[in-house]
Design an enzyme around this catalytic site. Sequence first.
Site, mmCIF file in Angstrom:
data_model
loop_
_atom_site.group_PDB
_atom_site.id
_atom_site.type_symbol
_atom_site.label_atom_id
_atom_site.label_comp_id
_atom_site.label_asym_id
_atom_site.label_seq_id
_atom_site.Cartn_x
_atom_site.Cartn_y
_atom_site.Cartn_z
ATOM 1 N N PRO A 32 -24.704 104.462 4.088
ATOM 2 C CA PRO A 32 -25.172 103.523 5.113
ATOM 3 C C PRO A 32 -24.455 103.758 6.442
ATOM 4 C CG PRO A 32 -24.770 102.380 3.045
ATOM 5 C CD PRO A 32 -24.233 103.772 2.877
ATOM 6 N N GLU A 33 -25.232 103.847 7.517
ATOM 7 C CA GLU A 33 -24.673 104.021 8.846
ATOM 8 C C GLU A 33 -24.798 102.702 9.610
ATOM 9 O OE1 GLU A 33 -26.067 107.572 10.775
ATOM 10 O OE2 GLU A 33 -25.987 108.752 8.932
ATOM 11 N N LYS A 80 -19.044 100.459 11.036
ATOM 12 C CA LYS A 80 -19.721 100.332 9.744
ATOM 13 C C LYS A 80 -19.080 99.271 8.856
ATOM 14 C CE LYS A 80 -20.936 105.245 9.895
ATOM 15 N NZ LYS A 80 -20.865 106.542 9.179
ATOM 16 N N HIS A 113 -22.602 97.946 -12.284
ATOM 17 C CA HIS A 113 -22.036 98.300 -10.981
ATOM 18 C C HIS A 113 -21.908 97.111 -10.033
ATOM 19 C CE1 HIS A 113 -22.423 102.373 -12.341
ATOM 20 N NE2 HIS A 113 -23.739 102.276 -12.428
ATOM 21 N N ARG A 145 -20.909 104.117 -6.980
ATOM 22 C CA ARG A 145 -19.906 105.176 -6.841
ATOM 23 C C ARG A 145 -18.524 104.643 -6.469
ATOM 24 N NH1 ARG A 145 -22.153 110.472 -3.944
ATOM 25 N NH2 ARG A 145 -20.273 111.249 -4.973
ATOM 26 N N ARG A 175 -12.804 119.289 26.006
ATOM 27 C CA ARG A 175 -12.981 119.366 24.553
ATOM 28 C C ARG A 175 -13.959 120.486 24.204
ATOM 29 N NH1 ARG A 175 -13.244 113.453 21.808
ATOM 30 N NH2 ARG A 175 -13.093 114.834 20.001
ATOM 31 N N ARG A 186 -21.748 119.282 6.958
ATOM 32 C CA ARG A 186 -22.844 118.315 7.054
ATOM 33 C C ARG A 186 -24.086 119.020 7.579
ATOM 34 N NH1 ARG A 186 -20.614 113.189 7.765
ATOM 35 N NH2 ARG A 186 -22.663 112.361 7.160
#
EC number: 3.2.2.23
Length: 291
Positions: free
Chosen positions: A2-3, A58, A104, A127, A172, A281
């Site tokens: 989840p973002e 988050k 769970h 998890r 950067r 990613r």
Amino acid sequence: MPELPEVEVTRLGLLPHITGRRIVRAVVRHHGLRWPVDPALPELLAGLTVTRLLRRGKYLLIECVPEVEQSGRAADTVGGWLLIHLGMTGTLRVLETPVPPGLHDHVDIELAGATGVHVTLRYRDPRRFGAVLWHAGDEAGLAEHPLLRNLGIEPFDARFDGDWMFARTRGRRVAIKSALLAGDIVVGVGNIYCSESLFRAGIRPTTAAGRISRPRYAALADAIRATLADAIARGGSTLRDFVGSDGQSGYFQLEAFVYDRAGLPCRACGTPIRQIVQGQRSTFCCPTCQR
């Protein structure tokens, strides 16, 4: 995982069901989440009232305060905040009728409203990479919590714009996508929405953060806000485990421009979407529209 949009969708869904309610009891079935759940959590929460439900990045932040006018409470009872992170597979659901806990279902918080009707806030996490933590104290102290104090600015903060990003990326060499995922420039732009925002801004994800001009950062800041706002309006993205607090799936992923569309034609120009790997990613981009 989840973002920010998924966490905000969860917050908005929970808000009318838990604020103003008194915590009757809490049950912790499994303490072994990403960080151990405090064994004293049921005692710490009992009798407190939920007054606010906020989000920082988050993290969901639930303010719980004592009812000072209630007789029988200890004089030294203090309130605080629940910090909840959904990890990769965590969800929060409001149950209006009793439902037996599953394997769970790790934490239940039972709440009573003014009419005496009880609901249960249930944390489920197959998890166990999420967290349910207690912070005693006020909001000022909460801002200095180790998990929160180094987070970047919120993308919907009025101060967040192209100038903000430009100033914080000078010199950067890291790729702009990696810089965004780090969370110190702006918080909550995860893998899905990073790819989508960079596409909307026309910026190639491998471009060095320090080489992007001020005008292009202005476009990127606008794209980040628009992408996240669209995702929230559509209930987030359901890729594997995420559902909202009402159990409904989000559908932003069905309208994604690039994410998880490798080999499919770009919705803008028709060029096949390319998939690359950055920092282990998956990144998706259009080699024509993004430069």
